[in-house]
Design a protein around this motif. Sequence first.
Motif, short mmCIF file in Angstrom:
data_model
loop_
_atom_site.label_atom_id
_atom_site.label_comp_id
_atom_site.label_asym_id
_atom_site.label_seq_id
_atom_site.Cartn_x
_atom_site.Cartn_y
_atom_site.Cartn_z
N LEU A 134 66.04 82.31 44.31
CA LEU A 134 64.61 81.19 43.45
C LEU A 134 65.03 80.71 43.25
N LEU A 135 66.26 80.25 42.70
CA LEU A 135 67.01 79.01 42.38
C LEU A 135 67.08 77.80 43.23
N ARG A 136 66.98 78.12 44.68
CA ARG A 136 67.40 77.27 45.47
C ARG A 136 65.56 76.75 45.90
N ASP A 137 64.93 77.85 45.92
CA ASP A 137 63.70 77.86 46.49
C ASP A 137 62.75 76.80 45.60
N ARG A 138 63.00 76.41 44.31
CA ARG A 138 63.17 75.75 43.26
C ARG A 138 63.59 74.52 42.85
N LEU A 139 64.73 74.40 42.82
CA LEU A 139 65.14 73.31 43.48
C LEU A 139 64.75 72.68 44.53
N ARG A 140 64.34 73.45 45.65
CA ARG A 140 64.04 72.72 47.21
C ARG A 140 62.26 72.03 46.38
N SER A 141 61.48 73.08 45.78
CA SER A 141 59.83 72.54 45.54
C SER A 141 59.71 71.71 44.28
N ASP A 142 60.09 71.32 43.58
CA ASP A 142 60.63 70.91 41.71
C ASP A 142 61.02 69.67 41.70
N ALA A 143 60.65 68.76 41.71
CA ALA A 143 61.47 67.20 41.94
C ALA A 143 61.71 66.94 40.32
N ASP A 144 60.85 67.46 39.59
CA ASP A 144 61.55 67.67 37.64
C ASP A 144 62.05 69.01 37.80
N ASP A 145 62.55 70.04 37.65
CA ASP A 145 63.44 70.72 38.41
C ASP A 145 64.80 70.36 38.78
N ARG A 146 64.47 69.95 39.79
CA ARG A 146 65.65 69.34 41.00
C ARG A 146 66.50 68.01 39.47
N ALA A 147 66.35 66.87 39.55
CA ALA A 147 66.32 66.52 39.04
C ALA A 147 67.49 66.72 37.68
N TYR A 149 68.22 69.48 36.75
CA TYR A 149 69.96 70.05 37.06
C TYR A 149 70.83 69.00 37.74
N GLU A 150 70.29 68.25 38.44
CA GLU A 150 71.09 66.72 38.68
C GLU A 150 71.54 66.78 37.26
N ASN A 151 70.97 65.35 36.02
CA ASN A 151 71.74 65.39 35.71
C ASN A 151 72.47 65.85 34.59
N THR A 152 71.46 67.45 34.36
CA THR A 152 72.83 68.38 33.69
C THR A 152 74.73 68.71 34.21
N TYR A 167 83.06 75.14 33.75
CA TYR A 167 82.07 74.42 34.67
C TYR A 167 80.76 74.86 34.45
N THR A 168 80.72 75.97 35.52
CA THR A 168 79.25 76.85 35.71
C THR A 168 79.27 77.32 34.44
N ARG A 169 79.90 78.29 33.48
CA ARG A 169 79.02 78.72 32.37
C ARG A 169 78.22 77.48 31.70
N VAL A 174 70.89 76.12 31.39
CA VAL A 174 69.41 75.07 32.43
C VAL A 174 69.40 75.87 33.87
N ILE A 175 70.26 76.75 34.29
CA ILE A 175 69.76 77.36 35.41
C ILE A 175 68.86 78.38 35.30
N LEU A 176 69.40 79.16 33.30
CA LEU A 176 68.13 80.09 33.39
C LEU A 176 66.85 79.90 32.43
N ALA A 177 66.68 78.41 32.49
CA ALA A 177 65.30 78.21 32.49
C ALA A 177 64.33 77.94 33.53
N ILE A 178 65.37 77.42 34.65
CA ILE A 178 64.89 76.79 35.79
C ILE A 178 64.35 78.27 36.61
N LYS A 179 65.09 79.26 36.02
CA LYS A 179 64.45 80.39 37.02
C LYS A 179 63.74 81.02 36.49
N ALA A 180 63.43 80.97 35.10
CA ALA A 180 62.50 81.65 34.02
C ALA A 180 61.21 80.75 34.74
#
Length: 188
Positions: A134-147, A149-152, A167-169, A174-180
């Motif tokens: 879900l996260l991978r596919d969202r980041l592949r398809s949504d430029a705003d969420d990709r940016a 995530y990268e900025n975070t 670091y992961t925690r 941000v990950i939860l918000a993107i997945k939502a």
Amino acid sequence: MSRNREPRRPDVTTVEAVGGVESLGLELHEPDERWARIYREHRDRIRGALGAAAIGIEHIGSTSVPGLAAKPIVDIVVTVDDITAEEDYLDGLLAAGYELRVREPEHRLVRTPAHDVHVHVFEHDHPAVDDYLLLRDRLRSDADDRALYENTKRTLLRRQWDDKNDYTRAKTEVILAIKARAREARGK
């Protein structure tokens, strides 16, 4: 455990990190087209080592998203029928050159000796697998969420981390918000 059948044996109940805590010591690299090739090479290696025991093999994590800066670690998720039946997959992965890093309930992690490829093993119906995809596919398809995530990640990697897990925690909110947003977009 698989929701459809009984495991062969009880799963582990604690987290075993072979080698102990490791400092992060990595920085983001600009997107690299070699990451997809590295994934395909390891997918083939895993398939050769596990045969039918590997129900699914997917490229996950930041290196699976074209255009996204990432730590140069290729993450792969492998799904198996029964995580407790390590004899079905772990021996094959170790023989193929991977090293056991983590054994924890419902998850195993092996990696290359160079620590540049991480293979996460779950049962085929484990919710974490859907979350990764879900996260991978969202980041592949949504430029705003990709940016976002990268900025975070860039912001967090300016800090010193004593443990990669910290670091992961720190990325979790941000990950939860993107997945939502991804779930909302796909109607779930």
